[in-house]
Motif scaffolding. Structure first.
Motif, short mmCIF file in Angstrom:
data_model
loop_
_atom_site.label_atom_id
_atom_site.label_comp_id
_atom_site.label_asym_id
_atom_site.label_seq_id
_atom_site.Cartn_x
_atom_site.Cartn_y
_atom_site.Cartn_z
N ALA A 94 -5.80 -8.02 -4.40
CA ALA A 94 -6.88 -8.57 -5.75
C ALA A 94 -5.60 -8.81 -6.70
CB ALA A 94 -7.74 -7.36 -5.97
N PHE A 95 -4.61 -8.04 -6.89
CA PHE A 95 -3.67 -8.04 -8.02
C PHE A 95 -2.59 -9.08 -7.72
CE2 PHE A 95 -4.40 -3.50 -9.82
CZ PHE A 95 -5.66 -3.78 -10.20
N SER A 96 -2.41 -9.34 -6.70
CA SER A 96 -1.06 -10.23 -6.28
C SER A 96 -0.90 -11.44 -7.15
CB SER A 96 -1.07 -10.40 -5.01
OG SER A 96 -1.79 -11.24 -4.19
N PRO A 97 -2.08 -12.33 -7.48
CA PRO A 97 -1.91 -13.36 -8.04
C PRO A 97 -1.45 -13.27 -9.40
CG PRO A 97 -4.04 -13.50 -6.92
CD PRO A 97 -3.42 -12.00 -6.72
N ARG A 98 -1.60 -12.07 -10.24
CA ARG A 98 -1.06 -12.01 -11.44
C ARG A 98 -0.53 -10.29 -11.44
NH1 ARG A 98 -5.26 -14.61 -15.72
NH2 ARG A 98 -3.97 -13.51 -17.20
N LEU A 99 0.44 -9.95 -10.53
CA LEU A 99 0.81 -8.76 -10.50
C LEU A 99 2.34 -8.92 -11.15
CD1 LEU A 99 0.95 -5.74 -9.50
CD2 LEU A 99 2.15 -6.66 -7.76
N ILE A 156 5.21 -6.51 -1.31
CA ILE A 156 5.77 -7.24 -2.55
C ILE A 156 6.89 -8.29 -1.98
CG2 ILE A 156 7.43 -6.80 -4.51
CD1 ILE A 156 5.57 -4.35 -4.90
N GLN A 157 7.62 -7.64 -1.15
CA GLN A 157 8.68 -8.71 -0.44
C GLN A 157 8.11 -9.66 0.27
OE1 GLN A 157 11.66 -6.11 1.75
NE2 GLN A 157 13.10 -7.17 0.18
N LYS A 158 7.03 -9.61 1.22
CA LYS A 158 6.68 -10.56 1.94
C LYS A 158 6.20 -11.50 1.18
CE LYS A 158 6.32 -7.93 6.49
NZ LYS A 158 5.50 -7.61 7.51
N ASN A 159 5.29 -11.44 0.07
CA ASN A 159 4.72 -12.21 -0.52
C ASN A 159 5.47 -12.75 -1.86
OD1 ASN A 159 1.66 -12.24 0.01
ND2 ASN A 159 2.28 -10.29 0.31
N GLU A 160 6.78 -12.39 -1.93
CA GLU A 160 7.60 -12.95 -2.87
C GLU A 160 7.26 -12.71 -4.25
OE1 GLU A 160 8.05 -16.94 -1.68
OE2 GLU A 160 9.60 -16.62 0.06
N LEU A 161 6.92 -11.54 -4.51
CA LEU A 161 6.53 -11.13 -5.86
C LEU A 161 7.60 -10.44 -6.62
CD1 LEU A 161 3.01 -9.46 -5.03
CD2 LEU A 161 3.44 -11.75 -5.91
N PHE A 162 7.66 -10.53 -8.00
CA PHE A 162 8.64 -9.83 -8.63
C PHE A 162 8.20 -9.18 -9.82
CE2 PHE A 162 10.21 -13.68 -6.43
CZ PHE A 162 11.43 -13.00 -5.77
N PRO A 163 7.57 -8.09 -9.61
CA PRO A 163 7.16 -7.41 -10.83
C PRO A 163 8.21 -6.39 -11.18
CG PRO A 163 6.53 -6.23 -8.81
CD PRO A 163 7.16 -7.57 -8.30
N THR A 219 16.92 -1.83 0.37
CA THR A 219 16.61 -3.24 0.83
C THR A 219 14.91 -3.44 0.66
OG1 THR A 219 16.34 -2.44 3.17
CG2 THR A 219 18.52 -3.22 2.61
N SER A 220 14.32 -2.60 0.33
CA SER A 220 12.88 -2.90 0.26
C SER A 220 12.52 -2.91 -1.43
CB SER A 220 12.17 -1.45 0.92
OG SER A 220 12.34 -1.04 2.19
N VAL A 221 13.49 -2.53 -2.03
CA VAL A 221 13.22 -2.74 -3.51
C VAL A 221 13.98 -3.83 -4.11
CG1 VAL A 221 12.31 -0.51 -3.81
CG2 VAL A 221 14.55 -0.65 -4.17
#
Length: 269
Positions: free
Chosen positions: A192-197, A229-236, A260-262
């Motif tokens: 739900a949040f990922s499009p604008r995380l 977050i990594q798999k979806n290439e998000l950068f919060p 490596t996870s963060v």
């Protein structure tokens, strides 16, 4: 590192060593512009504190006040007081040249469900006034607190400018207040949040209370969060929210052990 650590300004005023501690460790603060900071600390104190962080080369985020406030209140007087408090906090915050703001929409299903559209409209107007008054490009992250589902937060954020407003996902609030520990619905919230995380609040708990433990000291599936977050290439960006001094270094050790996870927290600068 795009990493902050929380520091309520009331704590900083009562125990200045917290300011020195962050400066010595080179950690940028997310400053809690709490009720005491808004009502009792004068602008000269804020300016002097901002100067200390600036001279140390540290950026400051601002967590806006939330105690007793209701940005979508159906009570006109409470709504007026809430908006006035947020705008006063915004005014004071300018001396810190904040990188971002964090706010609480404060949606409670038991109170607001029946009046959902009105709550949403009033919330939208509150945050729109805030953005207009800011007049800059500072990012505003709206954070989940007692919401049991992400719907109200998503609806609100989607109404606001995409270049200015995004979600702050507080994983500890999800795990405890939203009963994430029992519902096991982390994926639902993240989808739900990922499009604008845009931002994370990181701390740990046992799923029963919002304990703000060191990362790894509770039962939150933090590695599942980081993996998503990594798999979806998000950068919060992110803020650590320890409530004890020992929890801060323990959280840093946890992040270093899972570097490596963060890696999304590593900024290009």
């Amino acid at each position: 590192m795009s990493l902050f650590v929380n520091l309520p300004l009331s704590f900083a005023a009562n125990e200045p060593r917290y300011i020195d501690m962050l400066i010595e460790q080179g950690v940028s603060p997310e400053l809690g512009m709490d009720t005491f900071a808004v009502q009792n600390l004068d602008i000269h104190w804020h300016a002097a504190t901002a100067k200390k962080f600036s001279e140390a080369g540290l950026s400051c985020g601002i967590h806006l006040p939330f105690f007793d406030l209701a940005p979508g209140s159906l009570n006109d007087q409470i709504l007026e007081a809430t908006r006035a408090t947020l705008l006063r906090a915004l005014e004071i915050s300018q001396v810190y040249k904040p990188t971002h703001f964090v706010g609480h929409p404060d949606y409670e299903a038991g109170q607001h469900d029946f009046y959902y559209d009105e709550w949403l409209s009033r919330s939208y107007e509150t945050w729109s006034q805030f953005l207009k008054k800011d007049g800059l490009t500072t990012q505003l992250f709206l954070e989940n607190t007692y919401e049991k589902t992400p719907k109200a937060l998503v609806d609100l954020v989607n109404l606001l400018p995409a270049d200015r407003v995004s979600h702050c996902f507080d994983v500890g609030h999800w795990h405890s207040f939203a009963k994430g520990a029992q519902r096991n619905d982390l994926l639902e919230w993240l989808n739900a949040f990922s499009p604008r995380l845009g931002h994370l609040h990181l701390h740990d708990n046992d799923g029963l209370e919002d304990q703000h433990l060191a990362l790894g000291a509770g039962t939150i599936p933090l590695l599942d969060l980081f993996d998503y977050i990594q798999k979806n290439e998000l950068f919060p960006t992110a803020t650590l929210e320890p409530h004890t001094e020992d929890a801060f270094p323990a959280s840093i050790e946890f992040l270093e052990a899972h570097s490596t996870s963060v890696c999304f927290l590593v900024a290009d600068d």
